[in-house]
Design a protein around this motif. Structure first.
Motif, PDB file in Angstrom:
ATOM      1  N   GLY A 209      31.962  41.992  37.533  1.00  0.00           N
ATOM      2  CA  GLY A 209      32.535  41.028  36.660  1.00  0.00           C
ATOM      3  C   GLY A 209      33.902  40.862  37.862  1.00  0.00           C
ATOM      4  N   ARG A 210      33.666  40.717  39.110  1.00  0.00           N
ATOM      5  CA  ARG A 210      35.282  40.166  40.343  1.00  0.00           C
ATOM      6  C   ARG A 210      34.297  38.966  40.221  1.00  0.00           C
ATOM      7  NH1 ARG A 210      35.493  45.692  39.551  1.00  0.00           N
ATOM      8  NH2 ARG A 210      35.251  46.223  41.222  1.00  0.00           N
TER       9      ARG A 210
ATOM     10  N   SER B 189      40.365  42.066  28.792  1.00  0.00           N
ATOM     11  CA  SER B 189      41.341  41.113  29.065  1.00  0.00           C
ATOM     12  C   SER B 189      42.659  41.675  30.180  1.00  0.00           C
ATOM     13  CB  SER B 189      42.452  41.862  27.877  1.00  0.00           C
ATOM     14  OG  SER B 189      42.446  43.435  28.422  1.00  0.00           O
ATOM     15  N   GLU B 190      42.078  42.180  31.297  1.00  0.00           N
ATOM     16  CA  GLU B 190      43.003  42.045  32.857  1.00  0.00           C
ATOM     17  C   GLU B 190      42.411  41.022  33.465  1.00  0.00           C
ATOM     18  OE1 GLU B 190      42.375  46.391  34.604  1.00  0.00           O
ATOM     19  OE2 GLU B 190      42.822  47.138  32.287  1.00  0.00           O
ATOM     20  N   VAL B 191      43.585  40.293  34.181  1.00  0.00           N
ATOM     21  CA  VAL B 191      42.765  39.806  34.878  1.00  0.00           C
ATOM     22  C   VAL B 191      44.079  40.001  36.330  1.00  0.00           C
ATOM     23  CG1 VAL B 191      43.755  36.957  35.577  1.00  0.00           C
ATOM     24  CG2 VAL B 191      42.802  38.014  33.171  1.00  0.00           C
ATOM     25  N   SER B 192      43.498  40.251  37.014  1.00  0.00           N
ATOM     26  CA  SER B 192      43.872  40.813  38.336  1.00  0.00           C
ATOM     27  C   SER B 192      43.781  39.495  39.452  1.00  0.00           C
ATOM     28  CB  SER B 192      42.945  42.271  39.176  1.00  0.00           C
ATOM     29  OG  SER B 192      44.038  42.115  40.422  1.00  0.00           O
ATOM     30  N   GLN B 193      45.024  39.037  39.883  1.00  0.00           N
ATOM     31  CA  GLN B 193      45.661  38.203  40.940  1.00  0.00           C
ATOM     32  C   GLN B 193      45.625  38.461  42.192  1.00  0.00           C
ATOM     33  OE1 GLN B 193      46.261  33.751  40.342  1.00  0.00           O
ATOM     34  NE2 GLN B 193      45.072  34.102  38.051  1.00  0.00           N
ATOM     35  N   VAL B 194      45.419  39.942  42.409  1.00  0.00           N
ATOM     36  CA  VAL B 194      46.271  40.330  44.155  1.00  0.00           C
ATOM     37  C   VAL B 194      45.776  39.827  44.764  1.00  0.00           C
ATOM     38  CG1 VAL B 194      46.743  42.581  45.104  1.00  0.00           C
ATOM     39  CG2 VAL B 194      46.853  42.356  42.653  1.00  0.00           C
ATOM     40  N   THR B 195      45.560  39.508  45.895  1.00  0.00           N
ATOM     41  CA  THR B 195      45.186  38.563  47.162  1.00  0.00           C
ATOM     42  C   THR B 195      44.512  39.773  48.026  1.00  0.00           C
ATOM     43  OG1 THR B 195      47.620  38.835  48.570  1.00  0.00           O
ATOM     44  CG2 THR B 195      47.351  36.844  47.422  1.00  0.00           C
ATOM     45  N   ASP B 196      44.025  39.752  48.948  1.00  0.00           N
ATOM     46  CA  ASP B 196      44.188  40.347  50.847  1.00  0.00           C
ATOM     47  C   ASP B 196      45.093  41.410  50.775  1.00  0.00           C
ATOM     48  OD1 ASP B 196      41.372  39.848  49.472  1.00  0.00           O
ATOM     49  OD2 ASP B 196      40.673  39.539  51.386  1.00  0.00           O
ATOM     50  N   SER B 197      45.731  40.453  51.243  1.00  0.00           N
ATOM     51  CA  SER B 197      47.368  40.919  52.055  1.00  0.00           C
ATOM     52  C   SER B 197      47.752  42.006  50.758  1.00  0.00           C
ATOM     53  CB  SER B 197      48.330  39.959  51.937  1.00  0.00           C
ATOM     54  OG  SER B 197      49.381  40.693  52.539  1.00  0.00           O
ATOM     55  N   GLY B 198      48.041  41.779  49.895  1.00  0.00           N
ATOM     56  CA  GLY B 198      48.749  42.415  48.781  1.00  0.00           C
ATOM     57  C   GLY B 198      48.156  43.588  48.585  1.00  0.00           C
ATOM     58  N   LEU B 199      46.703  43.732  49.027  1.00  0.00           N
ATOM     59  CA  LEU B 199      45.918  45.347  48.636  1.00  0.00           C
ATOM     60  C   LEU B 199      46.085  45.776  49.693  1.00  0.00           C
ATOM     61  CD1 LEU B 199      42.530  43.975  47.289  1.00  0.00           C
ATOM     62  CD2 LEU B 199      43.981  45.364  45.969  1.00  0.00           C
ATOM     63  N   TRP B 200      45.880  44.853  50.889  1.00  0.00           N
ATOM     64  CA  TRP B 200      46.113  45.886  52.439  1.00  0.00           C
ATOM     65  C   TRP B 200      47.893  46.718  52.213  1.00  0.00           C
ATOM     66  CZ3 TRP B 200      41.968  46.978  54.295  1.00  0.00           C
ATOM     67  CH2 TRP B 200      41.874  47.575  56.042  1.00  0.00           C
TER      68      TRP B 200
ATOM     69  N   ALA C 246      43.005  50.456  46.156  1.00  0.00           N
ATOM     70  CA  ALA C 246      43.295  49.441  46.889  1.00  0.00           C
ATOM     71  C   ALA C 246      42.092  49.448  47.480  1.00  0.00           C
ATOM     72  CB  ALA C 246      44.705  49.001  47.526  1.00  0.00           C
ATOM     73  N   PHE C 247      41.689  49.779  48.847  1.00  0.00           N
ATOM     74  CA  PHE C 247      41.076  49.819  49.705  1.00  0.00           C
ATOM     75  C   PHE C 247      39.544  49.659  48.528  1.00  0.00           C
ATOM     76  CE2 PHE C 247      37.734  50.316  52.768  1.00  0.00           C
ATOM     77  CZ  PHE C 247      38.142  50.378  53.245  1.00  0.00           C
ATOM     78  N   GLY C 248      39.637  50.652  47.507  1.00  0.00           N
ATOM     79  CA  GLY C 248      38.423  50.178  46.741  1.00  0.00           C
ATOM     80  C   GLY C 248      37.926  49.098  46.327  1.00  0.00           C
ATOM     81  N   GLU C 249      39.096  48.560  45.903  1.00  0.00           N
ATOM     82  CA  GLU C 249      38.864  46.926  45.034  1.00  0.00           C
ATOM     83  C   GLU C 249      38.639  46.233  46.588  1.00  0.00           C
ATOM     84  OE1 GLU C 249      41.845  44.219  43.014  1.00  0.00           O
ATOM     85  OE2 GLU C 249      42.019  45.678  43.005  1.00  0.00           O
ATOM     86  N   LEU C 250      39.536  46.091  47.603  1.00  0.00           N
ATOM     87  CA  LEU C 250      39.295  45.227  48.526  1.00  0.00           C
ATOM     88  C   LEU C 250      37.818  45.601  49.415  1.00  0.00           C
ATOM     89  CD1 LEU C 250      42.050  45.659  51.233  1.00  0.00           C
ATOM     90  CD2 LEU C 250      40.968  43.594  50.275  1.00  0.00           C
ATOM     91  N   PHE C 251      36.925  46.670  49.385  1.00  0.00           N
ATOM     92  CA  PHE C 251      35.814  46.603  49.643  1.00  0.00           C
ATOM     93  C   PHE C 251      34.455  46.293  48.384  1.00  0.00           C
ATOM     94  CE2 PHE C 251      31.526  49.775  48.116  1.00  0.00           C
ATOM     95  CZ  PHE C 251      30.686  49.600  49.505  1.00  0.00           C
ATOM     96  N   GLU C 252      35.076  46.314  46.874  1.00  0.00           N
ATOM     97  CA  GLU C 252      34.175  45.497  46.210  1.00  0.00           C
ATOM     98  C   GLU C 252      34.712  44.423  46.604  1.00  0.00           C
ATOM     99  OE1 GLU C 252      32.182  46.893  44.149  1.00  0.00           O
ATOM    100  OE2 GLU C 252      32.406  48.969  44.270  1.00  0.00           O
ATOM    101  N   ARG C 253      35.666  44.173  46.661  1.00  0.00           N
ATOM    102  CA  ARG C 253      35.558  42.438  46.918  1.00  0.00           C
ATOM    103  C   ARG C 253      34.996  42.286  48.089  1.00  0.00           C
ATOM    104  NH1 ARG C 253      41.516  40.090  46.970  1.00  0.00           N
ATOM    105  NH2 ARG C 253      41.460  41.335  45.085  1.00  0.00           N
ATOM    106  N   HIS C 254      34.103  42.200  49.466  1.00  0.00           N
ATOM    107  CA  HIS C 254      33.866  41.396  50.117  1.00  0.00           C
ATOM    108  C   HIS C 254      32.744  42.262  50.470  1.00  0.00           C
ATOM    109  CE1 HIS C 254      37.344  39.379  50.927  1.00  0.00           C
ATOM    110  NE2 HIS C 254      38.224  40.585  51.102  1.00  0.00           N
ATOM    111  N   VAL C 255      31.780  43.618  49.834  1.00  0.00           N
ATOM    112  CA  VAL C 255      31.069  44.476  51.130  1.00  0.00           C
ATOM    113  C   VAL C 255      29.784  43.259  50.554  1.00  0.00           C
ATOM    114  CG1 VAL C 255      30.571  45.528  48.347  1.00  0.00           C
ATOM    115  CG2 VAL C 255      29.826  46.654  50.798  1.00  0.00           C
ATOM    116  N   GLN C 256      29.633  42.601  49.676  1.00  0.00           N
ATOM    117  CA  GLN C 256      28.162  41.744  49.610  1.00  0.00           C
ATOM    118  C   GLN C 256      28.328  40.682  50.963  1.00  0.00           C
ATOM    119  OE1 GLN C 256      25.816  42.703  47.783  1.00  0.00           O
ATOM    120  NE2 GLN C 256      24.858  40.918  49.289  1.00  0.00           N
TER     121      GLN C 256
END
Length: 197
Positions: A6-7, A18-29, A36-46
């Motif tokens: 759902g991301r 209900s959660e809306v996360s608008q954290v950028t790659d820079s913020g996660l890094w 945070a790294f897990g979220e980056l992974f999920e965001r870019h792995v595909q």
């Protein structure tokens, strides 16, 4: 386009619940923790897997290289360079280097195997199946043609056509002007049309 969790992979926005996360790659890094790294992974792995598949024409190798790309990213998280607040260009560069290393290793192994006298060669069923898939064969032909391109044109093609980066992001990664990237891509397309026709 939302992934199975759902991301929105490009923006890091949760579209379900209900959660809306608008954290950028820079913020996660900058957070630098495992979550945070897990979220980056999920965001870019595909996207990384797709890029690796385009470079290798092999699903299993693309899976291995994309996993190793994120392993390298985790190990080198202090030295990562974001381009336009995105981790993708850096991840693509890591993946490209890993694929090149894999091809070098494979070539060395192949040269070693050619020295060993074998009386009976048993065909690998997986290779027979892979060879029957016309799409993968065509992709291999295209990749071979791309490998013959001059270095600057090849890098522009890898970033703009295979990784689907914008010319401005590719220009930043390569350290050249956008017009130079466009010129390299244009010349590369002409060479590829001639080579593949």
């Amino acid at each position: 386009m939302p992934d199975i969790n759902g991301r929105d992979q490009r923006k890091g926005v949760s579209v379900a619940g209900s959660e809306v996360s608008q954290v950028t790659d820079s913020g996660l890094w900058q957070r630098g923790d495992e979550a945070a790294f897990g979220e980056l992974f999920e965001r870019h792995v595909q996207a990384v897997w797709n890029y690796c598949y385009r470079l290798t024409a092999s699903r299993s190798l693309a899976e291995d290289v994309s996993a190793e790309t994120f392993y390298v990213a985790w190990r080198r998280r202090d030295s990562m360079t974001l381009v336009g607040d995105s981790a993708l260009p850096w991840l693509y560069t890591v993946a490209t280097n890993l694929v090149r290393n894999e091809y070098r290793r494979t070539n060395r192994f192949g040269r070693l195997l050619r020295r060993v006298p074998l009386e009976v060669v048993v065909p690998d069923h997986a290779e027979q199946v892979a060879d029957r898939l016309a799409g993968e064969q065509r992709l291999r032909e295209v990749l071979a043609a791309v490998a013959k391109l001059p270095r600057q044109e090849r890098r522009a093609v890898e970033l703009c056509l295979l990784a689907e980066l914008s010319t401005s992001d590719a220009a930043e990664v390569l350290g050249v002007a956008e017009s130079t990237v466009r010129a390299h891509v244009s010349r590369a397309r002409a060479r590829l049309r001639e080579e593949l026709s």
